[in-house]
Write an enzyme that holds these catalytic residues in place. Structure first.
Site, PDB file in Angstrom:
ATOM      1  N   HIS A  62     -55.592  31.634  95.559  1.00 32.38           N
ATOM      2  CA  HIS A  62     -56.829  30.973  94.756  1.00 32.38           C
ATOM      3  C   HIS A  62     -57.797  31.780  94.547  1.00 32.38           C
ATOM      4  O   HIS A  62     -58.162  32.467  95.698  1.00 32.38           O
ATOM      5  CB  HIS A  62     -57.054  29.595  95.019  1.00 32.38           C
ATOM      6  CG  HIS A  62     -57.763  28.723  94.243  1.00 32.38           C
ATOM      7  ND1 HIS A  62     -59.159  28.741  94.007  1.00 32.38           N
ATOM      8  CD2 HIS A  62     -57.172  27.930  93.288  1.00 32.38           C
ATOM      9  CE1 HIS A  62     -59.470  27.996  93.191  1.00 32.38           C
ATOM     10  NE2 HIS A  62     -58.576  27.510  92.819  1.00 32.38           N
ATOM     11  N   ASP A  77     -51.484  23.951  92.490  1.00 32.80           N
ATOM     12  CA  ASP A  77     -50.922  24.140  91.077  1.00 32.80           C
ATOM     13  C   ASP A  77     -49.236  24.378  91.468  1.00 32.80           C
ATOM     14  O   ASP A  77     -48.344  23.918  90.835  1.00 32.80           O
ATOM     15  CB  ASP A  77     -51.290  25.260  90.251  1.00 32.80           C
ATOM     16  CG  ASP A  77     -52.600  25.374  89.982  1.00 32.80           C
ATOM     17  OD1 ASP A  77     -53.008  24.343  89.206  1.00 32.80           O
ATOM     18  OD2 ASP A  77     -53.312  26.181  90.418  1.00 32.80           O
TER      19      ASP A  77
END
Length: 429
Positions: free
Chosen positions: A306, A363
């Site tokens: 991320h 995600d």
């Protein structure tokens, strides 16, 4: 501790104030730099630029911390719901029983679209992407509620905030049903927020979708974990548009458009598309893991790492448990999910990924959950938009209530041609 920074420029020294946040974050205030020096700062992509002071969300990417209004995401995930968290983000405190009841009643009363809006859906081709429909219909909805233009009125704000949070799922469900050529299913007052959305998505006129508590909880958790995430691309866009005093619907519709980009809201869709490609190639994930470590292969492990978190994404730890429970409850037999589980296990113990802190992110797991539930991949970003709506509204409200707010207007450094002369058409080569 210093309260100002010194800038030396053209043999002059300038004092720049240092701003300290409530969590100890420090910033050099350059808002007066151009007026004092004739210079501006250049920060392509705003990666090191603070665009506002905000009381909504705190992130520490190094430590893996995410807090809404000071409350750890882990606590909210365990004890709260998406709707209670939405209230917290927008109004700055956890609601008492009366406040939560009033907010929930507003959501229920506002969940039906104006009947004339149904005709707008007919204008979209069945191939339309749900995000295109969502952004257009949010904008269109403002035409049916003139009071949305009166954003400064507190009672109108409360109504329009509840209406937007409630109707975004109705619009999303209607757009999905249209794309499938199936009849529209209206919301039921008996269902709560997330259960009602699943009902509108999957029920038939003659047969209601069976509501499983584990599925509702998992989707509600996805919404909660996505409810805000500081000044990301879509939230910064909402604030940019809101700074022009555009109405709430226009501002949040702009957030939908920003979220639509594959580098922002499409990450969970990219996860499933990666899994589909792996399965189609006949791989069980083993070859892909090896290829992902080879920079020349062009293979990228989607759903890992991320930009903000240099540690484990705190949302991923939470949602992994929900993911395991949903798969167990639904007894899903899906080769893509088997590949996902293998990728997760390999990446968590492979030194290549561990050393680079490429842990599974939110995600990765949200994509798996939504596939297991039966939500089609083209709706994944729409799910993100539904969850993020409270955060957008909270940021819109901060702009609205800031008496010193002015329209956002970034500067630039021009690198184009210098003074040029106009050449008549007949003289051009």
């Amino acid at each position: 501790m210093n309260t100002s920074a010194k800038l030396e420029l053209n043999d002059k020294t300038y004092s720049l104030p240092i701003v300290v946040g409530s969590e100890g974050e420090r910033a050099v205030d350059v808002s007066g730099l151009r007026a004092e020096t004739g210079h501006i700062t250049l920060d392509d992509g705003y990666g090191n630029t603070g665009s506002c002071l905000s009381k909504i969300t705190f992130i520490d990417g190094e430590k893996g911390i995410l807090r809404y209004r000071g409350i750890a995401i882990e606590e909210l995930a365990e004890h709260s719901t998406f709707i209670e968290t939405a209230y917290l983000l927008i109004y700055g405190h956890l609601p008492n029983r009366e406040e939560l009841g009033r907010f929930s009643d507003l959501l229920t009363a506002s969940q039906n679209l104006h009947e004339d809006m149904k005709y707008h859906f007919e204008g979209f081709p069945s191939s339309s992407h749900p995000m295109a429909i969502l952004s257009a219909m949010i904008n269109a909805a403002s035409c049916f509620y003139p009071e949305v233009m009166n954003g400064a009125n507190a009672s109108d704000f409360a109504l329009n905030a509840a209406r937007l949070i409630s109707q975004v799922r109705t619009i999303a469900a209607f757009s999905y049903r249209k794309s499938e050529g199936r009849p529209i299913i209206y919301p039921k007052n008996a269902y709560k927020y997330t259960a009602n959305f699943l009902h509108m998505l999957f029920s038939d006129p003659y047969d209601d979708y069976v509501i499983k508590p584990e599925v509702v909880r998992a989707l509600d958790l996805i919404f909660l974990l996505h409810a805000d995430h500081e000044q990301n691309c879509s939230t910064a866009t909402v604030r940019m548009v809101a700074s022009s005093q555009a109405n709430m619907y226009a501002s949040c519709a702009s957030g939908v458009c920003a979220l639509w980009g594959p580098l922002h809201g499409g990450a969970n869709q990219a996860v499933v598309e990666m899994l589909m490609a792996i399965h189609k190639s006949g791989d069980d994930g083993s070859k892909f893991i090896t290829a992902a470590k080879d920079k020349t292969s062009g293979k990228k492990l989607m759903g890992f790492g991320h930009r903000v978190y240099k540690n484990y994404d705190p949302r991923a730890k939470i949602i992994k448990k929900a993911c395991d429970e949903v798969l167990k409850t639904l007894h899903i037999s899906d080769p893509l999910l088997d590949i996902a589980i293998k990728l997760e296990a390999a990446a968590l113990k492979d030194s290549y990924f561990v050393e680079r802190k490429l842990y599974p992110n939110v995600d990765f797991y949200s994509g798996i959950i939504m596939r297991a539930i039966g939500i089609p991949v083209e709706m994944f970003t729409v799910m993100f938009a539904i969850g993020r709506m409270p955060g957008w509204i909270a940021n819109y409200k901060e702009i609205l209530e800031d008496n010193k707010a002015r329209i956002y207007r970034p500067r630039q450094i021009y690198v184009g041609p210098t003074l040029n002369a106009y050449i008549p058409l007949a003289n051009r080569k």
